[in-house]
Write a protein that holds these residues in place. Structure first.
Motif: not given
Length: 462
Positions: A89-94, A105-107, A111-119, A403-409
């Motif tokens: 069900f994830f397909g070729d997700g990260l 895909l990571r590149r 940008p969706a997880f840039h520290p500025g967007k986390l705010v 391959r560390k989770c991109i959504g860690r923070d």
């Protein structure tokens, strides 16, 4: 590393005891998974188990984790029983794509997880957290995990695609339906990992699994199409994924669906499990709970918790770190060997399944003394910190390396924000004497966790 066949280590990989004909170690893994896993390091740093007839090698030391995830990265790829089944069900997700696709895909996703967007995401999440806790009442008993699932769903939806629950089909019904679908996929993935032969059978569980997958895919596709039509930046994660990157590069609709599905399931599952486990641990320690509440009130001044408050919530951050150590939501992930490889002094054939368990590392007494004790003091005022433990590969709830989770923070921030908001106003205490048990599925979850709400006097007087 890959080595010539003449030089390969030849010692046999130690086998875990108790394997049954045909079933292998499935009984132990399904009935008491954490006890079974923590027993494995006594047999060696690399231990062979059987998932049915399928041979699987379990990595039990930081040194071998480093080889699989860092130094020997090219010899190991995404695959094995865990990822093969969630990839349905994830397909070729990260989280599941092969290494060959990951860099691109990571590149495009980073940008969706840039520290500025986390705010911005924290502001969106904060509104959902406040809305949910505003419905709580003095003396109310919460069945905590389902409540945290709904809260996690609302946080994930608000930060990923703000318009998901708008329109005629919005409301409690859609929330419940979405949670049922997520639960079906999480349950089905673990059963398929443990017993892969079940996946192709015409069973009701497989039909429900496929229906849930199609339903979530359809909803994601419809949301992506709507975003493309209106061309509005909603300030959420999906809007960022739709933005063209350097030199006009962008994700296709299919790639966006796979990334969204990955982040959606992982975001809900991890957030819900870690919120529930942390509340459980705090409910058993009145002094620690009071320290966290005092800190929240001092830092936030009675106002809604915001992103800028998070770095100053040191005690709560230590509590969250210890919760990720003792009950990591992502407790299993796997790799497959690309070529015949030496691992821990043993020859491992090409195409072998490698299983890595953060739970095993986090519960090794030589790495964390008295590992079964919930002790946030491990992370306060000493040489050990979460960052250092991640670098030493003794603490890997989000994996490590490229391959560390991109959504860690993103995940840790949402969990800390939610806990600060609700713990500032509410004390949660055990509502029954029944033991809380571990449910080991794709995500490690608490079962039987019921807590009673008591409004803190300071909050009510304010």
């Amino acid at each position: 590393m890959t080595i010539p066949s003449s030089d390969r280590a030849s010692s046999a990989v130690p086998k875990a005891p108790g394997a049954l004909p045909l079933l292998g170690h499935l009984r132990q893994l399904l009935s008491d998974p954490t006890r079974f896993l923590t027993s494995l390091p006594a047999h060696g740093d690399l231990v062979e188990i059987r998932l049915g007839p399928r041979r699987t090698y379990v990595v039990c030391s930081p040194e071998l984790v480093s080889q699989v995830l860092l130094t020997g990265h090219r010899d190991f790829d995404k695959g094995g029983p865990f990822f093969e089944n969630i990839a349905v069900f994830f397909g070729d997700g990260l989280a599941t794509c092969p290494n060959a696709k990951h860099t691109r895909l990571r590149r495009l996703t980073q940008p969706a997880f840039h520290p500025g967007k986390l705010v911005d995401y924290a502001a969106l999440a904060g509104r959902e957290i406040s809305a949910v806790t505003a419905t709580w009442r003095e003396g109310q008993v919460l069945d905590v995990y389902p409540v945290m699932q709904e809260l996690a769903l609302r946080i994930t939806v608000s930060t990923m695609f703000a318009s998901w629950f708008t329109g005629q089909d919005s409301g409690a019904g859609q929330v419940e339906e979405t949670l049922r679908e997520v639960d079906t996929l999480v349950s089905g993935a673990f059963l398929r990992m443990a017993a892969p032969g079940l996946a192709g059978l015409p069973l009701p569980t497989n039909r429900r699994f496929e229906q849930a997958r199609r339903s979530l895919y359809a909803r994601i596709d419809a949301t992506v199409a709507a975003y493309r039509r209106d061309g509005i930046d909603h300030g959420d994660l999906l809007s960022m994924l739709l933005t063209r990157g350097e030199e006009g590069a962008s994700l296709t609709d299919a790639e966006i669906r796979e990334q969204v599905m990955t982040m959606f399931i992982a975001g809900i599952g991890t957030t819900a499990a870690m919120l529930a486990w942390t509340l459980h641990h705090l409910s058993l320690d009145e002094e620690l709970d009071a320290s966290v509440a005092d800190e929240v009130r001092e830092v936030c001044g009675g106002a809604t918790t915001r992103h800028e408050h998070l770095p100053r919530l040191e005690t709560l951050s230590a509590v969250v770190a210890e919760s990720f150590r003792i009950t990591p939501a992502a407790w299993l992930f796997s790799r497959t060997t690309v070529t015949a490889t030496e691992l821990g002094g043993h020859s491992v054939p090409a195409g072998s399944d490698i299983l890595i368990s953060p739970y095993i590392l986090h519960h090794r007494p030589d790495l964390f003394p008295d590992p079964g004790r919930f002790d946030p003091g491990r992370w306060i005022g000493g040489e050990q910190s979460w960052v250092k433990a991640e670098r030493a590969l003794t603490m890997i709830p989000f994996g490590t390396g490229s391959r560390k989770c991109i959504g860690r923070d993103f995940s840790v921030n949402n969990i800390t924000l939610a806990l600060a908001t609700l713990l500032g106003d509410w004390r949660l205490t055990p509502a029954n004497t029944s033991p809380v048990t571990i449910s080991g599925r794709s995500i490690i979850e608490p079962r039987g966790l019921k807590l009673r709400l008591t409004r803190r006097h300071e909050a009510s007087e304010a």
